[in-house]
Enzyme design. Structure first.
Site, PDB file in Angstrom:
ATOM      1  N   LYS A   1       0.833  -1.209   0.000  1.00 20.68           N
ATOM      2  CA  LYS A   1       0.000   0.000   0.000  1.00 20.68           C
ATOM      3  C   LYS A   1       0.866   1.256   0.000  1.00 20.68           C
ATOM      4  CE  LYS A   1      -1.590   1.630   4.099  1.00 20.68           C
ATOM      5  NZ  LYS A   1      -1.383   3.037   4.475  1.00 20.68           N
ATOM      6  N   ASN A   2       1.865   1.303   0.876  1.00 21.17           N
ATOM      7  CA  ASN A   2       2.631   2.537   1.037  1.00 21.17           C
ATOM      8  C   ASN A   2       3.645   2.773  -0.083  1.00 21.17           C
ATOM      9  OD1 ASN A   2       1.107   3.128   3.220  1.00 21.17           O
ATOM     10  ND2 ASN A   2       2.653   2.608   4.761  1.00 21.17           N
TER      11      ASN A   2
ATOM     12  N   CYS B   1      -3.999  12.910  13.580  1.00 18.35           N
ATOM     13  CA  CYS B   1      -4.899  11.766  13.491  1.00 18.35           C
ATOM     14  C   CYS B   1      -4.744  10.951  14.761  1.00 18.35           C
ATOM     15  CB  CYS B   1      -4.621  10.939  12.243  1.00 18.35           C
ATOM     16  SG  CYS B   1      -3.037  10.154  12.269  1.00 18.35           S
TER      17      CYS B   1
ATOM     18  N   ASP C   1       5.601  20.069   8.065  1.00  9.43           N
ATOM     19  CA  ASP C   1       6.593  21.143   7.979  1.00  9.43           C
ATOM     20  C   ASP C   1       7.824  20.737   7.161  1.00  9.43           C
ATOM     21  OD1 ASP C   1       6.797  19.402  10.300  1.00  9.43           O
ATOM     22  OD2 ASP C   1       8.583  20.531  10.824  1.00  9.43           O
ATOM     23  N   LEU C   2       8.248  19.488   7.285  1.00 11.32           N
ATOM     24  CA  LEU C   2       9.457  19.066   6.559  1.00 11.32           C
ATOM     25  C   LEU C   2       9.196  18.973   5.060  1.00 11.32           C
ATOM     26  CD1 LEU C   2      10.576  16.296   9.077  1.00 11.32           C
ATOM     27  CD2 LEU C   2      11.691  18.512   8.732  1.00 11.32           C
TER      28      LEU C   2
ATOM     29  N   ARG D   1       0.623  14.784  13.061  1.00 15.90           N
ATOM     30  CA  ARG D   1       1.386  14.425  11.853  1.00 15.90           C
ATOM     31  C   ARG D   1       1.585  15.679  11.008  1.00 15.90           C
ATOM     32  NH1 ARG D   1      -0.955   8.887   9.502  1.00 15.90           N
ATOM     33  NH2 ARG D   1       1.038   8.865   8.412  1.00 15.90           N
ATOM     34  N   PRO D   2       2.558  16.518  11.407  1.00 16.95           N
ATOM     35  CA  PRO D   2       2.778  17.774  10.680  1.00 16.95           C
ATOM     36  C   PRO D   2       3.382  17.523   9.302  1.00 16.95           C
ATOM     37  CG  PRO D   2       4.481  17.438  12.347  1.00 16.95           C
ATOM     38  CD  PRO D   2       3.505  16.306  12.503  1.00 16.95           C
TER      39      PRO D   2
ATOM     40  N   ARG E   1      -8.516  -0.133   4.856  1.00 15.45           N
ATOM     41  CA  ARG E   1      -7.598   0.815   4.238  1.00 15.45           C
ATOM     42  C   ARG E   1      -6.289   0.121   3.842  1.00 15.45           C
ATOM     43  NH1 ARG E   1      -6.031   4.668   8.248  1.00 15.45           N
ATOM     44  NH2 ARG E   1      -4.554   5.066   6.591  1.00 15.45           N
TER      45      ARG E   1
ATOM     46  N   ASP F   1       4.715   0.741  12.112  1.00 13.10           N
ATOM     47  CA  ASP F   1       3.473   0.131  11.611  1.00 13.10           C
ATOM     48  C   ASP F   1       3.321  -1.334  12.036  1.00 13.10           C
ATOM     49  OD1 ASP F   1       2.732   2.507  10.489  1.00 13.10           O
ATOM     50  OD2 ASP F   1       3.484   2.032   8.490  1.00 13.10           O
TER      51      ASP F   1
HETATM   52  N1  EPU Z   1       7.095  14.472  10.919  1.00 20.10           N
HETATM   53  C1  EPU Z   1       7.379  15.784  11.208  1.00 20.10           C
HETATM   54  N2  EPU Z   1       7.279  16.721  10.199  1.00 20.10           N
HETATM   55  C2  EPU Z   1       6.909  16.377   8.925  1.00 20.10           C
HETATM   56  C3  EPU Z   1       6.623  15.023   8.643  1.00 20.10           C
HETATM   57  C4  EPU Z   1       6.731  14.090   9.664  1.00 20.10           C
HETATM   58  O1  EPU Z   1       7.722  16.126  12.347  1.00 20.10           O
HETATM   59  O2  EPU Z   1       6.851  17.256   8.053  1.00 20.10           O
HETATM   60  C5  EPU Z   1       7.173  13.448  11.993  1.00 20.10           C
HETATM   61  C6  EPU Z   1       5.843  12.726  12.195  1.00 20.10           C
HETATM   62  O3  EPU Z   1       5.019  13.432  13.083  1.00 20.10           O
HETATM   63  C7  EPU Z   1       6.280  11.381  12.728  1.00 20.10           C
HETATM   64  C8  EPU Z   1       7.594  11.146  12.017  1.00 20.10           C
HETATM   65  O4  EPU Z   1       8.040  12.432  11.566  1.00 20.10           O
HETATM   66  O5  EPU Z   1       6.520  11.434  14.126  1.00 20.10           O
HETATM   67  C9  EPU Z   1       7.518  10.199  10.835  1.00 20.10           C
HETATM   68  O6  EPU Z   1       6.509  10.615   9.961  1.00 20.10           O
HETATM   69  P1  EPU Z   1       6.608  10.363   8.392  1.00 20.10           P
HETATM   70  O7  EPU Z   1       6.560  11.659   7.690  1.00 20.10           O
HETATM   71  O8  EPU Z   1       7.775   9.486   8.098  1.00 20.10           O
HETATM   72  O9  EPU Z   1       5.262   9.567   8.124  1.00 20.10           O
HETATM   73  P2  EPU Z   1       4.433   9.607   6.773  1.00 20.10           P
HETATM   74  O10 EPU Z   1       5.381   9.696   5.652  1.00 20.10           O
HETATM   75  O11 EPU Z   1       3.340  10.575   6.859  1.00 20.10           O
HETATM   76  C10 EPU Z   1       4.451   7.012   6.308  1.00 20.10           C
HETATM   77  C11 EPU Z   1       3.447   5.908   6.214  1.00 20.10           C
HETATM   78  C12 EPU Z   1       2.882   5.597   7.590  1.00 20.10           C
HETATM   79  C13 EPU Z   1       4.042   5.228   8.510  1.00 20.10           C
HETATM   80  C14 EPU Z   1       5.093   6.349   8.525  1.00 20.10           C
HETATM   81  C15 EPU Z   1       6.323   6.007   9.343  1.00 20.10           C
HETATM   82  C16 EPU Z   1       2.483   6.156   4.009  1.00 20.10           C
HETATM   83  C17 EPU Z   1       1.291   6.465   3.180  1.00 20.10           C
HETATM   84  N3  EPU Z   1       2.355   6.307   5.322  1.00 20.10           N
HETATM   85  O12 EPU Z   1       3.749   8.156   6.801  1.00 20.10           O
HETATM   86  O13 EPU Z   1       2.026   4.462   7.422  1.00 20.10           O
HETATM   87  O14 EPU Z   1       3.569   5.001   9.807  1.00 20.10           O
HETATM   88  O15 EPU Z   1       5.519   6.640   7.175  1.00 20.10           O
HETATM   89  O16 EPU Z   1       6.936   4.868   8.856  1.00 20.10           O
HETATM   90  O17 EPU Z   1       3.510   5.756   3.478  1.00 20.10           O
HETATM   91  C18 EPU Z   1       0.256   3.015   7.917  1.00 20.10           C
HETATM   92  O18 EPU Z   1       0.464   2.432   6.841  1.00 20.10           O
HETATM   93  O19 EPU Z   1      -0.510   2.535   8.805  1.00 20.10           O
HETATM   94  C19 EPU Z   1       0.921   4.284   8.196  1.00 20.10           C
HETATM   95  C20 EPU Z   1       0.494   5.122   9.143  1.00 20.10           C
END
Ligand code: EPU
Length: 429
Positions: free
Chosen positions: A22-23, A117, A125-126, A122-123, A400, A308
């Site tokens: 999925k991801n 969520c 900003d990066l 889940r910001p 999902r 996950d």
């Molecule tokens: N974070 C920040 N700033 C940002 C982005 C992230 O501080 O701009 C923090 C988040 O709050 C979190 C950490 O960095 O604490 C990691 O977040 P990341 O951005 O890596 O998560 P994501 O890319 O939004 C993906 C997966 C998630 C999985 C995470 C971590 C997808 C669609 N989603 O999310 O999958 O938990 O990486 O591995 O690829 C799931 O499949 O159940 C799921 C939640």
């Protein structure tokens, strides 16, 4: 509304096939917006999140069609809107990965802000910082972000955040950089297999990305990308969930289509607590020869133990005698599975921000609710081990991310089925 019902307490026996990831599917479907030609994706799982992403790109000017049950054709049309459909975007956090492609090919993107969520804040900003370094401008207004870019230019970008490197942030910058002018270097890039898969897809479309799988990605922008055919990697989280399901029921299962190199941290922890894994080419046999042992573990960015898999592993540790501790460093508030596990007789609590598990509990069936996708998976695996009947609400969360879940589990002898729930029977949230 539906619910999943499990009559548990029987060991799983037989084969379990692993679907496409999925991801990996979500960012690659978004990335198809970058290509001028048609993208054919193979091994695409039929999941609610995938359907949502397809609906988003369809509204952004992409003809989407399925060929057979797991091949997806994405064909760009001449009409190309710039604003992503708000209701669809709000439905799924993963939709943030249309931002990079829209800025790169359409110079503008409006996206409803994905809020926090149930697994914690889940910001983005990066993502914004990275795309700004490439020359995009953002305005955040009334719950939406509006991005503009006259010309994206290569830059040095750092994707490390307070909780590790951001996965979709790295994906967004990589997609935008593929068409930017000049060289982009992404430092502290996320190394997740799904990010690597995206890079391989982009390269197959004519992008020039080097360092795939390492902390530093070097991307030399190209003038345009063409379409390509790409097969998605297997879903390591679905595979991991099945490994845990086999172990928690004391079963003997052959997992088919899993990739060993994507499951190293999980396999180490499972082996450490007494689960036996025998790997063949693209299959693994799993069984539990003796008593399970407790463990202390922390989640980390890849190649560390995946967040996950934290909820499902917590379920498994509930039946492993002794005191286990789980520290989720990626999502420190990912606890929504604990309420359901407690209702099933687990002795779990949050202490000092970590999950403390007094293992060895005999789980029993209960009526529980899945508040998010992986919490739902944790309740399903616990239900498979529990004596009696477990009824799980919030099935839409599980849908999902798990394809044909009940049918796959039934193939290993599990008694699990889905029921429609009439209005009168609805369980309050
Ligand atoms: N974070 C920040 N700033 C940002 C982005 C992230 O501080 O701009 C923090 C988040 O709050 C979190 C950490 O960095 O604490 C990691 O977040 P990341 O951005 O890596 O998560 P994501 O890319 O939004 C993906 C997966 C998630 C999985 C995470 C971590 C997808 C669609 N989603 O999310 O999958 O938990 O990486 O591995 O690829 C799931 O499949 O159940 C799921 C939640």
């Amino acid at each position: 509304m539906e619910r999943i019902v499990i009559r548990g307490g029987r060991p799983l026996r037989g084969g379990l096939p692993v679907s496409g990831a999925k991801n990996a599917a979500l960012p690659i479907i978004a990335a198809s917006l970058l290509a001028r030609g048609e993208t054919t994706l193979r091994r695409v799982p039929q999941l609610q999140d995938v359907r949502t992403m397809c609906a988003i790109v369809a509204q952004m000017g992409m003809a989407v069609s399925w060929k057979g049950c797991d091949e997806l054709l994405l064909t760009p049309q001449t009409h190309q809107p710039k604003d992503a459909p708000e209701t669809l975007v709000r439905r799924m956090r993963g939709s943030v990965c249309v931002l990079g492609p829209l800025l790169a090919v359409r110079g503008r993107a409006r996206l409803a802000l994905p809020g926090g969520c149930v697994i914690g804040p889940r910001p983005i900003d990066l993502h914004l910082k990275g795309l700004q370094a490439l020359g995009a401008d953002f305005q955040v207004r009334r719950g939406s972000v509006l991005g503009r870019a006259v010309r994206l230019r290569g830059a040095r970008v750092n994707m490390r955040g307070p909780r590790g490197s951001t996965v979709l942030g790295t994906a967004n910058v990589m997609m935008a950089a593929a068409l930017a002018q000049g060289r982009t270097v992404i430092e502290h890039a996320a190394r997740e297999p799904e990010v690597q898969d995206l890079a391989h897809y982009l390269n197959a479309c004519g992008a020039c990305i080097q360092g795939i799988g390492s902390r530093t990605l070097t991307i030399d922008g190209v003038a345009e990308l063409h379409g390509s055919t790409h097969e998605l990697i297997p879903d390591r989280i679905e595979a991991g969930t099945f490994l845990v399901a086999a172990a928690i029921t004391g079963g003997r299962v052959r997992l088919e289509g899993a990739r060993r190199d994507h499951l190293i941290a999980l396999a180490e922890e499972l082996t450490g607590i007494g689960v036996k894994l025998d790997w063949q080419d693209d299959a693994v046999d799993v069984r539990v020869p003796g008593r399970l042992a407790p463990v202390r573990l922390s989640t980390e960015s890849y190649p560390g133990f995946p967040t996950d898999m934290q909820p499902q592993m917590t379920s498994l540790l509930c039946v492993a005698p002794g005191l286990s501790r789980v520290d989720d460093r990626v999502y420190p508030e990912r606890f929504t599975h604990l309420e359901g596990l407690k209702a099933m007789g687990a002795r779990v609590a949050v202490r000092d921000g970590q999950i403390a598990i007094e293992g060895g509990a005999a789980l029993h069936g209960a009526t529980v609710t899945a508040h998010d996708l992986r919490a739902g998976a944790a309740l399903v695996v616990a239900g498979l081990a529990a004596e009696g009947t477990t009824t799980i609400y919030g099935v839409e969360q599980i849908d999902r991310g798990y394809e044909n879940l009940e049918a796959k589990l039934r193939g290993t002898g599990a008694e699990v089925w889905r029921e429609s729930v009439s209005g009168a029977e609805r369980r309050p949230a």
